[in-house]
Enzyme design. Structure first.
Site, PDB file in Angstrom:
ATOM      1  N   SER A   1     -10.702   2.411   5.931  1.00 28.81           N
ATOM      2  CA  SER A   1      -9.939   1.917   4.869  1.00 28.81           C
ATOM      3  C   SER A   1      -9.468   0.948   4.335  1.00 28.81           C
ATOM      4  O   SER A   1      -9.037   0.553   3.395  1.00 28.81           O
ATOM      5  CB  SER A   1      -8.388   2.694   5.501  1.00 28.81           C
ATOM      6  OG  SER A   1      -8.706   4.719   5.496  1.00 28.81           O
TER       7      SER A   1
ATOM      8  N   SER B   1      -9.004   3.420   1.797  1.00 30.21           N
ATOM      9  CA  SER B   1      -8.257   4.271   1.679  1.00 30.21           C
ATOM     10  C   SER B   1      -7.018   2.801   0.932  1.00 30.21           C
ATOM     11  O   SER B   1      -5.987   3.079   0.537  1.00 30.21           O
ATOM     12  CB  SER B   1      -6.998   4.920   2.347  1.00 30.21           C
ATOM     13  OG  SER B   1      -6.912   4.399   2.917  1.00 30.21           O
TER      14      SER B   1
ATOM     15  N   LYS C   1       1.074  -0.915   0.027  1.00 30.37           N
ATOM     16  CA  LYS C   1      -0.130  -0.082  -0.316  1.00 30.37           C
ATOM     17  C   LYS C   1       0.503   0.882   0.066  1.00 30.37           C
ATOM     18  O   LYS C   1       1.596   1.782   0.701  1.00 30.37           O
ATOM     19  CB  LYS C   1      -1.124   0.167   1.319  1.00 30.37           C
ATOM     20  CG  LYS C   1      -2.038   1.299   0.770  1.00 30.37           C
ATOM     21  CD  LYS C   1      -2.640   0.810   2.370  1.00 30.37           C
ATOM     22  CE  LYS C   1      -4.029   1.935   2.531  1.00 30.37           C
ATOM     23  NZ  LYS C   1      -5.201   2.212   3.126  1.00 30.37           N
TER      24      LYS C   1
END
Length: 471
Positions: free
Chosen positions: A176, A152, A77
């Protein structure tokens, strides 16, 4: 090899260990899948050169196995550092910044044999559950390219759904990794806060809201990755002692008790079909012998939100204030970041103290709740995946949302007090879009939610039954 990437990560690991599959063959299949899918969904960014990726795989084939991830391609990520790769955080402030070292949990994945081939896309600084940014653009939903993949960890979820990755890391402050898992028909675990240590930099005492966590297409894969990422860091003051979160995952769940919170007594507005889809999915647990009961709200949602707002402002402002103070970098921050920072800078110490006291009050109430239930359940999201060109939902069923993230409030009860929460797929709405629900456990009961999740997974197999259509 056509169905190779349909295998979950643990199956691929076993095939590699038994020499039924080479790391080069797996990498070739992975690169072909990325070529086919990534131009459509834009999930993987800052990828290394294919020849470099194949060289990594060849090296793995000729090396002693380092761990269960040995030879498996992963992408990290883009909020975390992976040595030699750009860490943009989706912000023009950091575009082109190359990491000089791995973050702690990334180093642990690499030490277990993972082959890091790129990054997964995020919103700017991870703010907002919609993965778009001015550096890498938007990640779209694999089931409808006109819709958001969430965030996210939207890049990670989309990459898992499209079989570009078999396993992925995510992170979660306000849903997220749970929200994109729900919207991409995969699984995501927000572990107990402290089980995966954060980076030992800056203040390590005042901001325990966010955590890294694993994502996958089965809870068993997630448990295996969590065991790699987890474990106390001796230079950090807080943490959860490492234990075997994979133990007993396949044991029966007969007699386990689940509390169904639905919309928290009407406190959380939901788009049509979400509560009903989750309610139908709970029948799976009943069929497996668990007891499912409707549960009245155990604590006022308004108090949870008030505490969350203050503590989130406090945390975000502490992290991003140096960028805000400089005129050049402030001009490059998105409005949501500026709003968070300015509210955080305006707080008094006593406002933060009162918010922390509310958080403590909710933790005590939750502990009483978990004396009666092994897990409680909430929908993972309050809205279906929305149009990718929208910044965020502004209304739910006509009710205005008073902040850019109020539409994500359903994930806050677990986040505020650091509880383990596993998002599991619940199928698809009449709109053809995926949804999920959260299995939330008591503090440090990660194994319990993974146990329930694995039983549910074996009975449903949503990611395997309903993959996105090939481009």
């Amino acid at each position: 090899m056509g169905d190779l990437l349909e295998h979950d990560a643990l199956s691929l690991s076993g095939m590699l260990a038994r020499k039924e599959l080479s790391a080069v063959e797996l990498m070739q299949a992975t690169l072909a899948q990325i070529t086919a899918w990534n131009p459509r969904v834009n999930a993987i960014v800052s990828a290394i050169d294919p020849d470099q990726a194949l060289a990594l795989a060849a090296k793995a084939d000729n090396a002693k196995r380092m761990g269960w991830l040995h030879g498996i391609p992963v992408a990290i990520k883009d909020l975390a550092n992976a040595q030699g790769l750009e860490t943009s955080m989706g912000s023009p402030v950091f575009a082109g910044q190359v990491a000089q070292a791995d973050d702690l949990y990334v180093a642990r994945m690499r030490a277990a044999g993972a082959l890091i081939i790129g990054k997964t896309n995020v919103p700017e600084f991870g703010l907002g559950s919609h993965t778009f940014n001015p550096v890498h653009g938007a990640t779209v939903n694999p089931y409808d390219p006109g819709r958001s993949a969430g965030g996210s960890s939207g890049g990670a979820a989309a990459a898992l759904a499209t079989r570009m990755l078999a396993i992925a890391d995510g992170s979660d402050m306000m849903g997220s990794l749970r929200n994109p898992a729900a919207w991409c028909n995969v699984y995501g675990l927000r572990p107990t806060w402290g089980r995966i240590p954060n980076e030992p930099t800056g203040d390590m005492y005042l901001h325990p809201l966010a955590t890294n966590g694993p994502m996958g297409r089965s809870p068993a894969d997630i448990a295996a990755l969590l065991e790699v990422q987890a474990g106390r860091d001796p230079v950090q003051p807080f943490g959860v002692a490492h234990n075997n979160v994979s133990r007993g995952l396949d044991a029966p769940i007969q007699g386990m008790r689940i509390g169904w919170l639905a919309d928290w007594g009407g406190a959380y507005p939901m788009e049509d079909g979400i509560v009903q889809r989750c309610d139908a999915a709970l029948q799976v647990f009943r069929d497996l012998g668990a007891v499912v009961e409707h549960l009245a709200p155990p604590f006022p949602a308004s108090k949870i939100w008030d505490s969350w707002q203050v503590l989130r402002w406090f945390a975000v402002a502490a992290k991003l204030e140096p960028l805000y103070r400089q005129e050049k970098t402030r001009a490059q921050l998105k409005p949501a970041a500026i709003w968070e920072i300015e509210n955080g800078l305006a707080l008094s110490a006593m406002q933060v103290q009162r918010a922390s006291a509310l958080r403590s009050e909710w933790f005590r109430a939750a502990a009483v709740m978990f004396e009666q239930f092994d897990a409680v359940v909430l929908p993972t999201a309050q809205v279906w995946p929305f149009p990718v060109d929208d910044i965020h939902p502004t209304r739910i069923n006509g009710q205005p949302m008073d902040t850019y993230h109020r539409w994500m409030e359903v994930v806050v009860p677990a986040s505020l007090i650091g509880l383990p929460a596993l998002s599991v797929p619940v199928g698809f709405g009449v709109n053809g879009l995926p949804m999920g629900m959260q299995l939330i456990g008591a503090a440090r009961a990660d194994n319990t939610v993974l146990h329930l999740g694995q039983a549910y997974h074996q009975a449903t197999l949503w990611p395997q039954k309903m993959p996105p259509r090939q481009p």
